[in-house]
Design a protein around this motif. Structure first.
Motif, PDB file in Angstrom:
ATOM      1  N   GLN A   1       3.943  51.614  63.729  1.00 52.65           N
ATOM      2  CA  GLN A   1       4.259  52.556  62.647  1.00 52.65           C
ATOM      3  C   GLN A   1       5.506  52.121  61.897  1.00 52.65           C
ATOM      4  O   GLN A   1       5.594  52.278  60.683  1.00 52.65           O
ATOM      5  CB  GLN A   1       4.470  53.969  63.213  1.00 52.65           C
TER       6      GLN A   1
ATOM      7  N   ARG B   1       1.585  58.075  55.708  1.00 51.80           N
ATOM      8  CA  ARG B   1       2.563  57.653  56.715  1.00 51.80           C
ATOM      9  C   ARG B   1       3.860  58.454  56.551  1.00 51.80           C
ATOM     10  O   ARG B   1       4.904  57.894  56.205  1.00 51.80           O
ATOM     11  CB  ARG B   1       2.836  56.156  56.619  1.00 51.80           C
TER      12      ARG B   1
ATOM     13  N   ARG C   1       5.533  51.204  57.762  1.00 54.43           N
ATOM     14  CA  ARG C   1       6.330  51.904  56.762  1.00 54.43           C
ATOM     15  C   ARG C   1       7.416  51.033  56.146  1.00 54.43           C
ATOM     16  O   ARG C   1       8.014  51.409  55.150  1.00 54.43           O
ATOM     17  CB  ARG C   1       6.953  53.165  57.366  1.00 54.43           C
TER      18      ARG C   1
ATOM     19  N   ARG D   1       1.162  61.098  61.960  1.00 56.24           N
ATOM     20  CA  ARG D   1       0.394  61.119  60.716  1.00 56.24           C
ATOM     21  C   ARG D   1       0.290  62.513  60.098  1.00 56.24           C
ATOM     22  O   ARG D   1       0.390  62.656  58.881  1.00 56.24           O
ATOM     23  CB  ARG D   1      -1.025  60.568  60.948  1.00 56.24           C
TER      24      ARG D   1
END
Length: 591
Positions: A71, A527, A75, A550
């Motif tokens: 993640q 995101r 991002r 999420r």
């Protein structure tokens, strides 16, 4: 002597934490004090220093990658990659131009000086952002972590390129050498890292060993990835970082024990690397370059790094607080000193100037930037407020409970858990309560009392709910209100209703059934992170809580104080205009 210096460095870390001193600066200074101009320890073997520093850096980068979640990469990948490549190149050119005038070097030597000092230090940045007590906005932290872990290969490649050209006494073919070398270093480094990380996980999962041997196997395999990649001309540092990312994001036997082992190994690597580099330099040789090096260090901090960051982040239209903080967190450290040794190893004439200047610039960076990181984050309103009470998490690998964790909470005096209405979420199980050193079953311990220690088994997605359940009620201070909004709104409420209440003419064309959570999710490209803001007319919608990385679970509403533009990535962005106008913009709430 080596063991004593390591023990002393470990002990002084407690003092550094107490006075908020940059801990890596403390390790460096201990090496200086013990060195030739201090207690008299003589260590001047450049090859050994570079070898030890390279191994230590490989261990640090593998652990950095191992702790980087997918993640985080998603991002932050695009801006971080641009900073790690184009940003390093721009810094090299800008600082090289300044070094040519301040140090009176030829162009190749000046560009070599710029390349040596061009990368941020992974050890320093990861320490400050993960261990140093600075909890900043997650999107900014992700970008800085990925950048610091991936920009060393570019700096090393540029340094080697300029050294080879100096040794060969030629300046032609610079562009072609750059393109060919860059492709080989980066391409082979990424490919070897992907394959190496996959093989590490497969080897660990298929072989049965004593538990204590798995961490040794993993770190040895990681160093093999580093060494083999470098032997065939690729970037071993990039390969070991990528291998850490791959291994850290796949299911692997003994992962919990491995993380604890690697924390100790990483600390040892940082201490050894900074001690060795501190011992290697001789402060009595600084005299002739002290003033130019200090000026070059300040130029890097105030102009070189900010200019490179500004140009790299312009396409992403990030808010001015993010750009300003990213510019300031350009900490230089062991990598720059390590690269400063490389001209000596490769036989460049008058190579001492590079290590001496690099060392002075690193000290300047650690003192000026390292001591002000938290203050800068507070000034730019990037520190995430903490609403939760104390929490201890123990990762256990128990048969039959995949994905569960053992959590230990202390019941606070005003905790919602004391209310009979508040319940533990379905899927979490209270297994033990300790009250005044007595072990009680959950039934015998009911009702709960303040200062009880509650042991629960739960899946990771239940942790945010448990945090709030065991947190202490407290009034929202100004920082909390400013960060999360004046009040909360239902994320499942319809956007058309919000538009009606606040007269948001921009939203007249949206679908009538679209909820606030769905609208924000679309704007944030699926995101979201806590603290993300979306400006809608006179109000800001703020992500207060995210479920499983999420789904937006809680939304705050804040009244905007200005009318900035909407960024393509969903965050609010300052209208850039000219650089001078942007720098003169008055400080306000984070856009």
């Amino acid at each position: 002597m080596g063991a004593g210096l390591i023990a002393l460095s470990t002990i002084t870390s407690a003092v550094a934490f107490r006075f908020s001193a940059p801990l890596l600066l403390v390790f460096l200074c201990i090496g200086l004090i013990a060195g030739e101009d201090g207690l008299g320890l003589v260590f001047n073997d450049a090859q050994v220093a570079y070898f030890l520093g390279s191994l230590a850096l490989a261990i640090i980068l593998f652990d950095s990658g191992f702790g980087t979640r997918t993640q985080t990469l998603k991002r932050a990948a695009a801006p971080a990659f641009l900073l790690a490549t184009v940003g390093v190149l721009l810094t090299t050119l800008v600082v090289g131009a300044a070094a040519r005038h301040l140090l009176e070097l030829s162009w190749l030597h000046a560009l070599l000086m710029g390349a040596i000092i061009s990368s941020t230090d992974a050890a320093a940045v990861f320490f400050l952002l993960r261990v140093g007590g600075v909890k900043i906005y997650k999107r900014v932290r992700s970008m800085l972590e990925v950048e610091s872990g991936s920009n060393d290969p570019m700096a090393i490649f540029l340094t080697v390129l300029f050294i080879e050209m100096i040794v060969a006494d030629k300046s032609s073919g610079l562009v072609s050498s750059f393109v060919q070398g860059f492709g080989l270093q980066m391409g082979l480094g990424i490919a070897a890292g992907l394959v190496g990380g996959f093989l590490i996980v497969e080897i660990v999962n298929r072989i049965t060993l004593e538990d204590a041997l798995y961490p040794i196997l993993v770190i040895s395999c990681a160093l093999c990835v580093f060494a083999v990649t470098a032997h065939f001309g690729g970037s071993g540092f990039l390969a070991v970082y990528v291998a850490g990312i791959v291994a850290g994001n796949r299911a692997m036997k003994g992962a919990a024990k491995l993380r604890r082992y690697q924390q100790g190994m990483t600390w040892l690597a940082q201490i050894v690397m900074f001690l060795v580099l501190g011992l290697f330099v001789t402060p009595s040789e600084f005299g002739s370059v002290l003033l130019p090096a200090l000026l070059l260090g300040l130029f890097l901090i105030v102009i070189g790094r900010p200019l490179a960051v500004l140009l790299c982040l312009l396409p992403f239209r990030l808010d001015r607080a993010t750009v300003a903080f990213s510019s300031w967190v350009g900490l230089r450290g062991a990598v720059s000193i390590l690269l400063g040794i490389l001209p000596t190893v490769m036989g460049v004439e008058n190579a001492d100037i590079f290590i001496n200047v690099a060392f002075i610039m690193v000290l300047t960076s650690l003192v000026v930037q390292g001591w002000t990181i938290k203050a800068a984050a507070q000034w730019l309103k990037l520190i995430v407020p903490s609403e939760t009470g104390p929490l201890e998490r123990v990762e256990l690998e128990l048969p039959g409970s995949p994905g569960h964790e053992l959590l230990v909470y202390r019941v606070l005096a005003q905790s919602p858990f004391l209310s009979r209405v508040a319940t533990v979420p379905h899927g979490a199980h209270v297994s033990l309560v300790i009250r005044r050193e007595n072990m009680l079953s959950p039934e015998a311990a009911w009702p709960p009392q303040p200062d009880d220690l509650v042991y629960l088994f739960a899946r990771p997605e239940h942790v945010p709910h448990l945090d709030r359940l065991f947190s202490q009620f407290k009034s929202k201070d100004a920082h909390l209100v400013e960060y999360f909004g004046e009040f909360s709104v239902d994320p499942q409420a319809r956007m058309v209703d919000l538009a009606t209440v606040y007269g948001l003419s921009d939203l007249v064309a949206i679908h009538p059934a679209l909820t606030i959570a769905d609208y924000m999710g679309e704007r944030l490209k699926g995101r979201p992170v806590v603290g993300d803001r979306i400006a809608v007319g006179p109000v800001d919608l703020v992500v207060q809580r995210v479920h499983q990385g999420r789904a937006i679970a809680a939304v705050g509403l804040s009244f905007a104080t200005d009318s900035p533009t909407i960024a393509s990535n969903g965050t609010r962005s300052a209208t850039w205009g000219t650089l001078g106008k942007w720098l003169r913009t008055s400080r306000g709430p984070r856009d």
